[in-house]
Every structure is written in structure tokens, then in C-alpha cells.
Write a protein that holds these residues in place. Structure first.
Motif, mmCIF file in Angstrom:
data_model
loop_
_atom_site.group_PDB
_atom_site.id
_atom_site.type_symbol
_atom_site.label_atom_id
_atom_site.label_comp_id
_atom_site.label_asym_id
_atom_site.label_seq_id
_atom_site.Cartn_x
_atom_site.Cartn_y
_atom_site.Cartn_z
ATOM 1 N N ASN A 588 0.792 -1.185 -0.022
ATOM 2 C CA ASN A 588 -0.087 -0.021 0.006
ATOM 3 C C ASN A 588 0.864 1.223 0.016
ATOM 4 O OD1 ASN A 588 -2.745 0.374 -0.230
ATOM 5 N ND2 ASN A 588 -3.153 0.914 1.836
ATOM 6 N N PHE A 589 1.930 1.224 -0.812
ATOM 7 C CA PHE A 589 2.734 2.271 -0.865
ATOM 8 C C PHE A 589 2.085 3.706 -1.288
ATOM 9 C CE2 PHE A 589 5.680 -1.200 -1.012
ATOM 10 C CZ PHE A 589 6.888 -0.816 -0.236
ATOM 11 N N LEU A 590 2.600 4.689 -0.615
ATOM 12 C CA LEU A 590 2.113 6.067 -1.235
ATOM 13 C C LEU A 590 3.241 6.162 -2.775
ATOM 14 C CD1 LEU A 590 0.123 7.975 -0.279
ATOM 15 C CD2 LEU A 590 1.981 9.419 0.545
ATOM 16 N N GLY A 640 0.923 -1.142 -4.812
ATOM 17 C CA GLY A 640 1.896 -2.116 -4.744
ATOM 18 C C GLY A 640 2.397 -2.846 -3.497
ATOM 19 N N LYS A 641 3.167 -3.891 -3.602
ATOM 20 C CA LYS A 641 3.767 -4.516 -2.324
ATOM 21 C C LYS A 641 5.147 -4.876 -2.709
ATOM 22 C CE LYS A 641 1.638 -9.020 -3.286
ATOM 23 N NZ LYS A 641 0.620 -10.147 -2.851
ATOM 24 N N VAL A 642 6.064 -5.067 -1.789
ATOM 25 C CA VAL A 642 7.551 -5.443 -1.976
ATOM 26 C C VAL A 642 7.884 -5.997 -0.889
ATOM 27 C CG1 VAL A 642 8.611 -3.291 -1.431
ATOM 28 C CG2 VAL A 642 9.679 -4.757 -2.895
ATOM 29 N N ASP A 643 8.977 -7.268 -0.610
ATOM 30 C CA ASP A 643 9.493 -7.701 0.496
ATOM 31 C C ASP A 643 10.749 -7.271 0.420
ATOM 32 O OD1 ASP A 643 6.894 -8.974 0.884
ATOM 33 O OD2 ASP A 643 7.564 -10.984 0.359
ATOM 34 N N ASN A 679 2.142 -3.159 -9.044
ATOM 35 C CA ASN A 679 3.400 -2.342 -8.578
ATOM 36 C C ASN A 679 4.033 -1.235 -9.363
ATOM 37 O OD1 ASN A 679 3.755 -4.047 -6.256
ATOM 38 N ND2 ASN A 679 4.907 -5.604 -7.464
ATOM 39 N N ASP A 680 2.915 -0.904 -10.350
ATOM 40 C CA ASP A 680 3.409 0.150 -11.381
ATOM 41 C C ASP A 680 2.695 1.402 -10.898
ATOM 42 O OD1 ASP A 680 3.819 1.726 -13.487
ATOM 43 O OD2 ASP A 680 2.285 0.880 -14.727
ATOM 44 N N GLY A 681 3.704 2.012 -10.138
ATOM 45 C CA GLY A 681 3.230 3.289 -9.428
ATOM 46 C C GLY A 681 3.322 4.448 -10.230
ATOM 47 N N ASP A 682 3.901 4.554 -11.352
ATOM 48 C CA ASP A 682 3.669 5.936 -11.996
ATOM 49 C C ASP A 682 2.783 5.507 -13.269
ATOM 50 O OD1 ASP A 682 5.026 4.122 -13.685
ATOM 51 O OD2 ASP A 682 7.019 5.372 -13.702
ATOM 52 N N LYS A 683 2.050 4.292 -13.456
ATOM 53 C CA LYS A 683 1.008 3.853 -14.133
ATOM 54 C C LYS A 683 1.458 4.135 -15.620
ATOM 55 C CE LYS A 683 -1.564 3.578 -10.620
ATOM 56 N NZ LYS A 683 -1.868 1.919 -9.959
ATOM 57 N N ASN A 684 2.786 3.681 -15.862
ATOM 58 C CA ASN A 684 3.057 3.865 -17.312
ATOM 59 C C ASN A 684 3.236 2.509 -18.143
ATOM 60 O OD1 ASN A 684 5.424 2.505 -16.182
ATOM 61 N ND2 ASN A 684 7.092 3.966 -17.083
ATOM 62 N N VAL A 686 4.942 -0.190 -17.126
ATOM 63 C CA VAL A 686 5.975 -0.874 -16.869
ATOM 64 C C VAL A 686 6.350 -0.963 -15.302
ATOM 65 C CG1 VAL A 686 8.397 -1.193 -17.528
ATOM 66 C CG2 VAL A 686 6.795 -0.545 -19.316
ATOM 67 N N VAL A 687 6.937 -2.114 -14.759
ATOM 68 C CA VAL A 687 7.223 -1.949 -13.449
ATOM 69 C C VAL A 687 8.778 -2.117 -13.425
ATOM 70 C CG1 VAL A 687 7.354 -3.305 -11.211
ATOM 71 C CG2 VAL A 687 5.005 -3.325 -12.697
ATOM 72 N N ASN A 688 9.453 -0.954 -12.820
ATOM 73 C CA ASN A 688 10.833 -1.037 -12.531
ATOM 74 C C ASN A 688 11.391 -0.490 -11.253
ATOM 75 O OD1 ASN A 688 10.868 1.662 -13.155
ATOM 76 N ND2 ASN A 688 10.970 1.317 -15.569
ATOM 77 N N VAL A 689 12.526 0.019 -11.070
ATOM 78 C CA VAL A 689 12.858 0.360 -9.898
ATOM 79 C C VAL A 689 12.444 1.974 -9.674
ATOM 80 C CG1 VAL A 689 15.095 1.175 -10.997
ATOM 81 C CG2 VAL A 689 15.077 0.596 -8.626
ATOM 82 N N LEU A 690 12.065 2.438 -10.774
ATOM 83 C CA LEU A 690 11.542 3.947 -10.720
ATOM 84 C C LEU A 690 10.052 3.791 -9.832
ATOM 85 C CD1 LEU A 690 12.563 5.560 -14.065
ATOM 86 C CD2 LEU A 690 13.676 5.540 -12.012
ATOM 87 N N ASP A 691 9.413 2.817 -9.862
ATOM 88 C CA ASP A 691 8.121 2.752 -9.049
ATOM 89 C C ASP A 691 8.291 2.499 -7.808
ATOM 90 O OD1 ASP A 691 6.173 2.625 -11.479
ATOM 91 O OD2 ASP A 691 7.393 1.058 -12.191
ATOM 92 N N LEU A 692 9.061 1.491 -7.342
ATOM 93 C CA LEU A 692 9.555 1.636 -5.714
ATOM 94 C C LEU A 692 10.977 1.696 -5.503
ATOM 95 C CD1 LEU A 692 7.251 -1.582 -5.050
ATOM 96 C CD2 LEU A 692 6.871 0.656 -4.107
ATOM 97 N N PRO A 693 11.352 2.892 -5.446
ATOM 98 C CA PRO A 693 12.832 3.191 -5.185
ATOM 99 C C PRO A 693 13.092 2.896 -3.849
ATOM 100 C CG PRO A 693 11.563 5.124 -6.291
ATOM 101 C CD PRO A 693 10.566 4.036 -5.808
#
Length: 814
Positions: A588-590, A640-643, A679-684, A686-693
Motif C-alpha cells: 500500500n505504498f504512497l 503495490g507491495k514489496v518484500d 506495482n506500477d506506481g507511475d502507471k506507465n 512498466v514495473v521497474n525500480v522507478l516505481d518503488l525506489p
């Protein structure tokens, strides 16, 4: 058997019971023979205890005849245990001397369970910086924090530093709670820790306790990654006057003083103050206007910090205390944000706090005020200036106009916060319990400069209730721990936060296994922000689009942690180990600022309402076009979520009481499902490190050699941070990776990426030397050299590289 004889037997029996009791008394002093007030005197087997008065005296009565062991506990000193036998009298134990704890694993802490306990038996990982360490350290004490395990240390210039715990750092990070003397020390609107705005000076710090991992069950929202608790010195224990004068690189000058006096057995007071100034590093960040680099406009590198506190202490009884504290600070410096740097101008903090403390009860009431009129966003003002120049304005006109227009850079803050708390502790048999309640009322007031508060301040209330149970299973060494908290917030509702654990204490140390949950609540800025003429809006009430679809309001971010740890001796009195391994489950990331209508500019759906308010009322002043029709709105979402997982290892070796060495190592890594579009934080798409730095190095190691003997003291400190990428808002500090695109540009080191210059990864090696000489009992002289190898490593985004810096310090004690 006649009645008189029976009466005689009854009286004889009762007398025997009454007189088969006694008690103990004595006086507690330190190595210098100075009385120690508020030391805890406790007989564990009968759960009976008291605290010493201002003369260090204690007395315990109504103890049945027998043999017992009494423990004497005081923070910063070695615990003393004495055996005694009661035989129908009051036994005088005489003078009991407590020795200062030069070994950190003999320390007593309070932050792990909100009560006094030995650090080895605390159910969490706690790093401690003691008054002894601070007294033997010259210069900025944040360099001691940089040496701690599990800590990500940052430096944003010559005079400002900060730190984060266990990942997800950013240039605007409210996930770590700062406490000063049990007070929440965070800004009202942004939730950021006070940091350099704090009113505490180094000479008044008794210790700093840093808790690694979520602590929300006892401390509430935003003790998400952990907390730092700064505890100041009491005038009962630390009387006298101390003056410190310092100077060094970057035209640095500072002066600090502390005066504390015990008036009598009932009253004492304390006054502290400090002033520091200097000129920050001669470095300018680039601001890109239409793709062309421009220097930051009218950059003021002068930093000034003024701070003061005064407090009065009153003891109604020997085991209770009432305290009133007033503190204030005013600061000007350069601060890093997600879009560049801010020029902090005369930002003032004030607080007024009253507390009541006794053996069973703690209560406090305090209010905090935050005020600034002239702080501004340097990047925004620079962009405004060049926009006006491009429109044909003169230099003078553009300078004046750069403060206004559709995108004013000025931040006004006239916010305040009211907090109250009550806590009670007791025991039933072998069960110890703590219960408490907290209330907070935030009143955020930006005078319509960066919040949706044109009609008046934003007022939000939050109520929390917490409790903790600890049960020791006989003499097995096993202790069971359970804690829980319920928080209710006006906007994001109710949250339940549990914690549980088990510890096993042996002769040489304690094992622990714990589960804890933490939450990071959206800040008022996330909920009610209003920037760039309504292009950026907080998401505290949700949005409605023209096609009827709804955007949910943001909720709290959560983390759940499993941790296994051990603290104890590897070699009795010589080698101490503090190790932990943890696994975090975050969700539940911001999100980063995200356009919630990416098709709006192409004629698709647009935002019509924020909550019940028409969007046109929030975008007044924008140039005509699609923007003021809700076609481009940036806001925050949950996703998103991440461990994440890692371990911390700390070794301390004591050669003797004069010399010791420490070695700390921390490892951190993560798992993220890049095929899950949640996990696509910027809604583009693609999921990458820019979504969950993650913004945390994988490996960190630090070491220190410390000495204090006769008249000499000092430290040799080193730390290595593996190079790592850092993405935060516009800011980029990363190695070349052409697969990553930001603002249409590939990530390339040494080039512009989006709207910022990419200076490369953060981290590297740092070596500091710190030493001092005690000329007399009242006078000492010290010096330091930081980054002695002048490695020019970057320690944070939008910040200059760290250079070699030096300084000297003179201390006078009365």
C-alpha cells in the motif's frame, strides 16, 4: 482453656506476624560521591520497590523476614545487585556506589518497551549513543549516528545531515519518528523530522536511543521504519554550567551553554542555548529551463541556527516529578526536496510541554508551533525568473516577479499541534502491563501557499490507545510479549497495529523473536497539498472523473516485520555481539506524484471534482486551456507491495575501560514482482525500480577505535557505503542504465536526466579523526578532521559532494 488465655495467644500470634518484618534503607551515589536521584531500587522476588530522593536516599519497609536480592538501576550506570537478610529490623545498606557504564551492553534503555530495561533484554534492536560518548566527541554528533548499524546516513551540505532506517529513503521522508523527551518532534504539515530545527544542544543530551524496525504499536503512526529518541539531562543528576565554543571549515562558528541547578530537595531548573553559523559549500545545482541548465537564482549559502530551552522541575514526593519545558529555535539553511532545494528562511519552532512522572503513571501535555514567512523553493523561483526574462521582462522585474505569478515559490507556515498522553504501568503476579492513550490535534496553516486552506487552517484529530503485556515464565528465562494499538484518524480512519515476541535470556545474553507491524500515515501535504496552481493536489478526499469513475483517497502504508536477534557476550566483559536478521512485507505504498488522467490532454476523461469540490475552484489562476479543466492533475495513490530483508551485525571489543573497538555491518535487499502491474506506481505500464525506489545500499560497514585515558580522548571512525542508485521526485543519482527513462531521457551518469543533472551514485569510503585533551577538570580542547581523505563522494541528491572539513572546540565546565 479460658478466654483470657486464648486472647493472649491471639495477640502473641499477631505480634509475631507483625514483627516478623523489617526493611532496608541506604544512599545511592556515583563514583564521585554525588547523590543519584530517581534511581530505581527493586526487589524482584516480591515485586516491591521505590526510587531515591534528591539526596540519593531510599527506604523500603514491610519486608518479611528472609534473604533477598535488591537491584539498583539507573540509566547510564551499571546495575548493582546486593543480597541481604531481614530479621525484625530496618537494615542500613549504607552507601551504594553506581559506576558509569562504559560498556554499552550494560546500559539501561527505555525506548524498546516504554520502560526501563537492560539493553540486552530489550525485545528490539536499539543503538545507543551515551552522554559519555558525546562528552568525548568533538564536533557534530551526527557523525556518531553515521557509525551505527542499520542506519543510512545522509549529508546535504556542510551543516545539515539526516538518516533513515532500513530502506525506502527519499528527499521527503516522514517514515521515521523523531522523539525529543517523549515529544513528537515532526513538522505539522509535512511530517518530516525536525532535524536541524531541534532546540536541543549536544551538551544537554544524556543519550540517544535509535530503535530499528517498526515501533508503531507503542508510538503510533510514522514509527514505520523505526524511531530516534533523544533524552536530555536532568538537573538532579547533572548540575553545573558548561560552555562550548567551536570554529572550523566553511566559516563555521558555534557557541553553546548549559546551566543546571538543584535549588533544594523539591525544586531544580535548567537553561540551555546555542548559536551556530557558517557558509555552505560553494556548489550550485542546475535548474533546467527548456532543457538549458541555469544556476540556482540568488542562492544564499549562509546558514544560521539559534536554539534555546528552559525547564523547571518540581518533586511533590520522593518518587514523583512535575516538569515544565519551553523550547524555541530559528533556522536558515539549504534543504533538499523532491524537486530541488528550498531556501529555509528564519523557520521558527516553539513548544511548551508539561509532564508528570511517578512510579506507575506518566502524563504529558504539549503544544508545538511552526512558523516561516519567507521560505521558498529555489527551483521554482529560478524557473519563474527565466520565464519572465523570456517574456521580455528586465532583470529587476524578473527578480521581483519570480516570487509571484501562477506558480509562486513562497511557503508560509503558521501551523500548530496539540498533544496529550497518559500512561499507566503495573503488574499482577508475574504479568507486567502498560496501557496508554494519546490524542493529537493538528492545525496546518499555509495561508494558501501550498495547502488547500484558503478558507482557514486544516484541522485534523487523531486518537490512539495502546497496551503491552509481558509475562516471565518462572525462572526459565523466557519472557512473552504482546502489544497492540488502535488509532483513529479523521481522514484515513481506524488502524489496528499489533506486536508480539518471545525472548530467552541466558547467562551471557538474550535471544529474541518478534513480529511487528508499522504504518506510515499520509501527511497533511499528501492529503491536502495544493501546488503549482492546482496541478498538484493532495488526495485526502478522492477524485471524480467525467466518465463517472472514482479515484480513492490515500490510505496508510503498512509494513510487517519478522525479526530474530541476539544480544550478549561472546567473551565475558570483553566481546559483545548484537545481531539481527529481519524480513519485511510492505504494501500500500504512497505513489510518486501521478497524473490520474493520462488521456485527459488527448480529449479523454478529465477530473471534475476533488471530493465534493468542483475542480475549477482549485485551478483558479492557471492559463486558459486543458489544465484548468482538470485535464492534468498530479496526486498520490496507494499501490503495490514489496518484500525486503537483511541483517545487522555489531561487534564491540573492550580492551579495558579506556580502549574499545566497534565493527558494524548491515546487509539489505528486496524482492519485487515486476510482472505485477499493481506495482506500477507511475502507471506507465512498466514495473521497474522507478516505481518503488529502495534508495538504500546493499552493503554498509563501519568501524571505530575509541579511547579515553587520563587527559586524552578521541576516536578514529571509518565507514564504507557500497555505491547505490537513488531516485526521488526529479532527483536522480544513479549509474548509467539506458533501459530506464525519466522525462524522456535515458539514465546516463554525468548528464541531464529529465529535469535534473545526474551526478552519479551515492556512497563511498569516509575516514574521520577526532581527538581531545583535558587541560584541567574544568577545561578541555578538541579537534576533528572529517573525510580526511577528501574523497568527494556524494551522500545525497541535489547536494554537494562531501569535502574534507576540520574544526576545533573549547569546553569550559564549572
Amino acid at each position: 482453656m479460658n478466654q483470657k488465655f486464648l486472647t493472649f495467644l491471639f495477640i502473641f500470634f499477631i505480634s509475631g506476624v507483625i514483627f516478623a518484618q523489617g526493611g532496608i534503607k541506604g544512599t545511592i551515589v556515583d563514583e564521585s560521591g554525588v547523590a543519584i536521584s530517581q534511581a530505581e531500587v527493586f526487589i524482584k522476588s516480591i515485586k516491591q520497590g521505590t526510587v531515591t530522593n534528591t539526596r540519593g536516599e531510599f527506604e523500603l519497609n514491610n519486608i518479611n523476614n528472609g534473604t533477598y536480592t535488591v537491584s539498583v538501576i539507573y540509566i547510564g550506570y551499571l546495575t548493582v545487585e546486593k543480597s541481604f537478610t531481614i530479621s525484625n529490623s530496618i537494615l542500613n545498606l549504607g552507601l551504594i556506589t553506581l559506576n558509569s557504564s562504559y560498556q554499552v551492553f550494560e546500559e539501561v534503555v527505555v525506548s524498546g518497551s516504554r520502560k526501563m530495561e537492560k539493553i540486552t533484554q530489550a525485545p528490539v534492536t536499539i543503538n545507543v549513543i551515551s552522554a559519555r560518548q558525546l562528552d568525548n566527541f568533538v564536533g557534530d554528533p551526527s557523525e556518531l549516528i553515521a557509525q551505527q548499524k542499520g542506519i543510512d546516513f545522509i549529508k546535504t551540505g556542510a551543516f545539515v545531515s539526516g538518516f533513515n532506517i532500513r530502506g525506502f529513503n527519499s528527499a521527503f521522508n516522514p517514515k521515521m519518528l523523531q522523539l525529543d523527551d517523549n515529544r513528537f518532534s515532526t513538522l505539522i504539515a509535512t511530517g518530516l523530522p525536525f532535524g536541524p530545527l531541534s532546540s536541543i544542544i549536544k551538551e544537554d543530551i544524556e543519550r540517544v536511543e535509535i530503535v530499528l524496525g517498526p515501533s508503531s504499536a507503542l508510538y503510533g503512526p510514522n514509527a514505520h521504519n523505526g524511531l530516534v529518541n533523544t533524552i536530555t539531562k536532568s538537573p538532579w543528576k547533572y548540575e553545573g554550567t558548561e560552555i562550548a565554543l567551536g570554529a572550523g571549515s566553511y566559516d563555521a562558528f558555534n557557541a553553546r551553554f548549559r546551566h543546571a541547578k538543584k535549588l533544594n530537595d523539591k525544586w531544580a531548573y535548567k537553561v540551555t542555548g546555542g548559536y551556530a553559523e557558517g557558509t555552505d559549500v560553494n556548489w550550485t545545482d542546475s535548474v533546467y529551463v527548456a532543457g538549458i541548465a541555469k544556476p540556482e537564482l540568488e542562492l544564499d549559502r549562509k546558514s544560521k541556527f539559534l536554539k534555546a530551552e528552559t525547564s523547571v522541575y518540581y518533586k511533590p514526593t520522593t518518587d514523583s516529578e512535575i516538569k515544565a519545558i519551553y523550547g524555541t529555535s530559528k533556522s536558515s539553511y539549504l534543504a533538499v526536496t523532491n524537486v530541488g532545494r528550498n531556501q529555509i528562511k528564519d523557520w521558527g519552532i516553539q513548544f511548551l510541554q508539561g509532564t508528570y512522572t511517578s512510579k506507575r503513571l506518566f502524563a504529558q501535555l504539549y503544544k508545538t508551533w511552526s512558523s516561516t514567512d519567507d521560505t521558498y523553493a529555489i527551483t521554482t523561483r529560478t524557473e519563474n525568473y527565466w520565464g519572465l526574462i523570456g517574456a521580455g521582462n528586465t532583470h529587476e522585474e524578473a527578480l521581483v516577479g519570480s516570487y509571484g505569478g501562477n506558480n509562486p515559490p513562497i511557503f508560509v507556515d503558521k501551523s500548530d499541534r496539540l498533544n496529550t498522553e497518559i500512561q499507566y504501568n503495573n503488574n499482577i503476579g508475574g504479568l507486567d502491563y502498560i496501557v496508554g492513550a494519546q490524542y493529537q490535534k493538528d492545525k496546518a496553516d499555509s495561508r494558501d501557499t501550498y495547502l488547500i486552506d484558503a478558507t482557514g487552517p486544516i484541522e485534523l484529530e487523531q486518537k490512539g490507545f495502546y497496551g503491552q503485556l509481558e509475562y516471565k515464565i518462572g525462572e526459565s528465562g523466557v519472557k512473552l510479549i504482546a502489544a497492540a494499538r488502535g488509532d483513529d484518524h479523521d481522514l484515513y480512519g481506524f488502524n489496528f497495529i499489533p506486536k508480539a515476541g518471545i525472548t530467552y535470556t541466558m547467562d551471557k545474553g538474550t535471544w529474541r523473536f518478534t513480529y511487528g507491524k508499522g504504518i506510515a500515515s499520509p501527511t497533511i501535504l499528501n492529503l491536502s497539498g495544493d501546488l503549482f496552481g492546482g496541478i498538484i493536489l493532495g488526495n485526502g478526499e478522492g477524485f471524480t472523473l467525467s466518465d463517472g469513475s472514482k479515484i480513492k483517497p490515500v490510505e496508510v502504508e503498512t509494513i510487517q516485520t519478522l525479526e530474530l536477534g541476539y544480544k550478549g557476550y561472546l567473551s565475558e566483559g570483553k566481546l559483545y555481539l548484537d545481531a539481527n536478521a529481519y524480513y519485511n512485507m510492505s504494501e500500500n505504498f504512497l505513489s510518486p506524484l501521478t497524473n490520474i488522467v493520462p488521456t485527459g490532454l488527448a480529449g479523454g476523461s478529465v477530473v471534475t471534482h476533488r471530493g465534493d469540490q468542483p475542480i475549477e475552484e482549485l485551478t483558479v489562476g492557471l492559463a486558459p486551456g486543458l489544465y484548468d479543466a482538470g485535464g492534468f492533475i498530479l496526486t498520490y495513490l496507494n499501490f503495490g507491495k514489496v518484500d525486503t530483508y537483511g541483517f545487522d551485525l555489531g561487534l564491540t571489543y573492550y580492551f579495558n575501560e579506556y580502549y574499545n573497538m566497534t565493527l558494524n555491518y548491515s546487509f539489505f535487499d528486496y524482492n519485487m514482482d515486476k510482472n505485477d502491474l499493481a506495482n506500477d506506481g507511475d502507471k506507465n505500464g512498466v514495473v521497474n525500480v522507478l516505481d518503488l525506489p529502495i534508495n538504500t545500499p546493499k552493503n554498509k560497514i563501519s568501524s571505530a577505535f575509541n579511547f579515553s585515558r587520563d587527559k586524552f580522548y578521541g576516536s578514529i571512525l571509518s565507514r564504507y557505503i557500497q555505491k547505490y542508485d537513488f531516485f526521488s521526485g526529479r532527483n536522480v543519482a544513479a549509474k548509467t542504465n539506458t533501459d530506464l527513462m525519466i522525462g524522456g531521457d535515458p539514465v546516463v551518469e554525468g548528464q541531464r536526466v529529465g529535469k535534473k543533472f545526474n551526478y552519479g551514485q551515492l556512497g563511498g569510503f569516509f575516514l574521520n579523526v577526532n581527538f581531545g585533551y583535558k587541560i584541567s577538570d574544568h577545561l578541555s580542547l578538541g579537534a576533528y578532521v572529517n573525510n580526511i581523505l577528501d574523497t568527494n563522494n556524494y551522500e545525497f541528491v541535489a547536494s554537494p559532494p562531501s569535502e574534507r572539513a576540520y574544526g576545533v572546540e573549547l569546553k569550559i565546565k564549572f
